[in-house]
Enzyme design. Sequence first.
Site, PDB file in Angstrom:
ATOM      1  N   ASP A  20       4.116   0.007  -2.172  1.00 43.27           N
ATOM      2  CA  ASP A  20       4.013  -0.398  -0.771  1.00 43.27           C
ATOM      3  C   ASP A  20       5.342  -0.934  -0.238  1.00 43.27           C
ATOM      4  O   ASP A  20       6.285  -1.164  -1.006  1.00 43.27           O
ATOM      5  CB  ASP A  20       2.909  -1.465  -0.597  1.00 43.27           C
ATOM      6  CG  ASP A  20       2.903  -2.497  -1.721  1.00 43.27           C
ATOM      7  OD1 ASP A  20       3.952  -2.676  -2.368  1.00 43.27           O
ATOM      8  OD2 ASP A  20       1.866  -3.138  -1.944  1.00 43.27           O
TER       9      ASP A  20
ATOM     10  N   ASP B   4      -7.795 -11.966  -3.788  1.00 46.84           N
ATOM     11  CA  ASP B   4      -9.030 -11.401  -3.223  1.00 46.84           C
ATOM     12  C   ASP B   4      -9.351 -10.022  -3.793  1.00 46.84           C
ATOM     13  O   ASP B   4     -10.193  -9.305  -3.268  1.00 46.84           O
ATOM     14  CB  ASP B   4      -8.925 -11.320  -1.693  1.00 46.84           C
ATOM     15  CG  ASP B   4      -7.729 -10.472  -1.244  1.00 46.84           C
ATOM     16  OD1 ASP B   4      -6.999  -9.935  -2.107  1.00 46.84           O
ATOM     17  OD2 ASP B   4      -7.527 -10.350  -0.017  1.00 46.84           O
TER      18      ASP B   4
ATOM     19  N   HIS C 143      -7.245  -7.410  -3.996  1.00 48.06           N
ATOM     20  CA  HIS C 143      -6.563  -6.239  -3.434  1.00 48.06           C
ATOM     21  C   HIS C 143      -5.569  -5.651  -4.420  1.00 48.06           C
ATOM     22  O   HIS C 143      -4.987  -6.356  -5.240  1.00 48.06           O
ATOM     23  CB  HIS C 143      -5.923  -6.547  -2.069  1.00 48.06           C
ATOM     24  CG  HIS C 143      -4.688  -7.380  -2.086  1.00 48.06           C
ATOM     25  ND1 HIS C 143      -4.657  -8.705  -1.680  1.00 48.06           N
ATOM     26  CD2 HIS C 143      -3.412  -7.089  -2.429  1.00 48.06           C
ATOM     27  CE1 HIS C 143      -3.424  -9.165  -1.773  1.00 48.06           C
ATOM     28  NE2 HIS C 143      -2.650  -8.208  -2.228  1.00 48.06           N
TER      29      HIS C 143
ATOM     30  N   GLU D  75      -6.582  -3.933   1.039  1.00 45.47           N
ATOM     31  CA  GLU D  75      -7.324  -5.183   1.214  1.00 45.47           C
ATOM     32  C   GLU D  75      -8.825  -4.936   1.041  1.00 45.47           C
ATOM     33  O   GLU D  75      -9.271  -3.784   1.063  1.00 45.47           O
ATOM     34  CB  GLU D  75      -7.052  -5.739   2.620  1.00 45.47           C
ATOM     35  CG  GLU D  75      -5.588  -6.061   2.896  1.00 45.47           C
ATOM     36  CD  GLU D  75      -5.141  -7.384   2.283  1.00 45.47           C
ATOM     37  OE1 GLU D  75      -5.818  -7.893   1.364  1.00 45.47           O
ATOM     38  OE2 GLU D  75      -4.109  -7.921   2.721  1.00 45.47           O
TER      39      GLU D  75
HETATM   40  C1  GLP Z   1       1.078  -8.270  -2.747  1.00 47.53           C
HETATM   41  C2  GLP Z   1       1.390  -6.874  -3.252  1.00 47.53           C
HETATM   42  C3  GLP Z   1       0.507  -6.475  -4.415  1.00 47.53           C
HETATM   43  C4  GLP Z   1       0.491  -7.569  -5.456  1.00 47.53           C
HETATM   44  C5  GLP Z   1      -0.073  -8.828  -4.843  1.00 47.53           C
HETATM   45  C6  GLP Z   1      -0.125  -9.999  -5.825  1.00 47.53           C
HETATM   46  O1  GLP Z   1       0.080  -8.281  -1.790  1.00 47.53           O
HETATM   47  N1  GLP Z   1       1.291  -5.881  -2.226  1.00 47.53           N
HETATM   48  O2  GLP Z   1       0.996  -5.256  -4.987  1.00 47.53           O
HETATM   49  O3  GLP Z   1      -0.288  -7.174  -6.563  1.00 47.53           O
HETATM   50  O4  GLP Z   1       0.741  -9.221  -3.749  1.00 47.53           O
HETATM   51  O5  GLP Z   1       1.130 -10.583  -5.899  1.00 47.53           O
HETATM   52  P1  GLP Z   1       1.572 -11.615  -7.026  1.00 47.53           P
HETATM   53  O6  GLP Z   1       1.830 -10.791  -8.246  1.00 47.53           O
HETATM   54  O7  GLP Z   1       2.815 -12.241  -6.492  1.00 47.53           O
HETATM   55  O8  GLP Z   1       0.455 -12.571  -7.208  1.00 47.53           O
END
Ligand code: GLP
Length: 261
Positions: free
Chosen positions: A70, A139, A141, A146
């Site tokens: 992304d 959550d 995702h 989402e």
């Molecule tokens: C973002 C990214 C996800 C990632 C998530 C969790 O929303 N788009 O790909 O898995 O955050 O991030 P973190 O690893 O910092 O908890």
Amino acid sequence: MRLIIQDTYAQAASWIAQYVAHRINVHTKEKPFVLGLPTGSSPLGIYKELICLYREGKVSFNNVVTFNMDEYIGLHSSHPQSYHTFMHDNFFSSIDIRPENINIPNGLAEDVSEECLRYEEQIAKYGGIDLFLGGVGEDGHIAFNEPGSSFQSVTRVKTLTQPTVNANARFFDDKPGLVPKKAITVGVATIMQASEVVIMVNGHRKARALQQAVEGAVSHMWPITVLQMHPKGIIVCDEEAVSELRVGTYKYFKDIERVVN
Ligand code: GLP
């Protein structure tokens, strides 16, 4: 689905890095190995470990093509919080990947719908993703899919939920107002079409997402649960993330992995 429970985050990261390196090494040299990659704090230890393996001569990325999950819409690739910058600083600048083999959605494309189509076509051109590495949001995702995202979704524009904006504000001076509200993200189906999917789940704040992923029913309200439908899905977690699992579930997966190893 395999659930690999490691004592610490560092051990979980090392497990995944070695797994990815092994997969790259056993892959035929005729065709590049196609690796899907995430951003966020979860993969940082994995990237550090992969860089160490590269420096020790245990893996090369010369024949690897990457696709990031992304990118925020509206941030220039040189913005300090763009996923382009994140990947360059935390991984690509320290390995031997060829720049032309790096794919990240262009969040500044004039026609974002066209950019999403192009991204899917580019993945297809390489014959699909061999291994998609990912993290998970609190959550549930995956990428920026989402809760409520269609399991049939492919690369598209998504509006971030307020909890995700708040969670990601830590990278924007703790100011949710600075977090872009939209992103280009691969879809749930894009991830599911990969030959393998490996997800890192670490820390207390992911305990509920892990519980849903492993014990919950498959539901678009917890996108991570779709992994239960993947023929080769692996979750690697640390002990901090297991606190919502039933003791029986925890023991079951520990026992299985003892036999596998
Ligand atoms: C973002 C990214 C996800 C990632 C998530 C969790 O929303 N788009 O790909 O898995 O955050 O991030 P973190 O690893 O910092 O908890």
